[in-house]
Design an enzyme around this catalytic site. Structure first.
Site: not given
Length: 261
Positions: A65, A97, A120, A200-201
């Site tokens: 991802h 991201h 990040h 965040t995931h």
């Protein structure tokens, strides 16, 4: 942390994560929209002290991802201190991201404005916990430094990272990535916002002190296209580009966002 039960679109997308990860609807979820008029200047927020040793850069990995650049984290050669932090936190990895077009991609927003991508840098509390895995679910376990990226000039400091993407084109591929100091990716202005939030995931642990730089860094349209050329599939499977991998902003639910400036 990647698993086939979640993704960024369709029935595995962010709005469905709560089915398998109820914490997705928790009180301290990230990212958020930083409303600057509602942030509070906190004079006790010290400047950040960032010391990264390029020799600790280890490998680049396609996680399906996104991609991670991993660091050797068995000692304190690459650490973050100061700011809102009581301890020194050890660098584990950095990742990005991005979005399917240049006008979206960041996870954090500022006054409703979205940016083209977000960097990040993930750190863990090595003073208190024996490993990243142990720290990852603890309230004081992680610190993530976020840098918002704005489409514009090409960023030469990103080039080494982008050039390495071809070595990890498909999911689970890894390659050596050495001699890199990620502080070259940070903005020159030291001002930042800080708040308590989450990964965040999935697994979405509420274990993250977030430090978001006020100043953006640049990235060109061509460089953003290189992020999107990374594949989510394993070698030999049908090709699927990682077009977007950001979570929409989550409700603040009474949290305070502090400003260092």
């Amino acid at each position: 942390m990647a698993s086939p039960d979640w993704g960024y679109d369709g029935e595995n997308g962010p709005e469905h994560w709560c089915k398998l990860h109820p914490i997705a609807n928790g009180n301290n979820q990230s990212p958020i929209d930083i409303k600057t008029s509602e942030t509070k200047r906190d004079p006790s927020l010290k400047p950040l002290s960032i010391s990264y040793n390029p020799a600790t850069a280890k490998e680049i990995v396609n996680v399906g991802h996104s991609f991670h650049v991993n660091f050797e984290d068995s000692d304190n050669r690459s650490v973050l201190k100061g700011g809102p932090l009581p301890e020194s936190y050890r660098l584990r990895q950095f990742h990005f991201h991005w979005g399917s077009t240049d006008d979206c991609g960041s996870e954090h927003l500022v006054d409703g404005a979205t940016f083209s991508a977000e960097l990040h840098l993930v750190h863990w509390n090595s003073a208190k916990y024996p490993s990243f895995a142990d720290a990852a679910s603890q309230a004081d376990g992680l610190v993530v430094v976020g840098v918002l990226m704005k489409v514009g000039q090409a960023n030469p400091n990103l080039q080494k990272v982008l050039d390495a993407l071809k070595t990890v084109k498909t999911k689970n591929k890894k390659a050596p990535f050495t001699n890199f100091d990620p502080s070259v990716l940070l903005p020159s202005c030291p001002d930042y916002w800080a708040y308590f939030g989450s990964l965040t995931h999935p697994p979405l642990h509420e274990s993250v002190t977030w430090i978001i730089f006020k100043e953006t860094i640049s990235v060109s349209a061509e460089q953003l296209a290189q992020f999107r050329s990374l594949l989510a599939n394993a070698e030999g499977d049908k090709e699927v580009c990682i077009k977007q991998n950001y979570r929409p902003p989550q409700p603040l639910k009474g949290r305070t966002v502090k400003a260092s400036f």
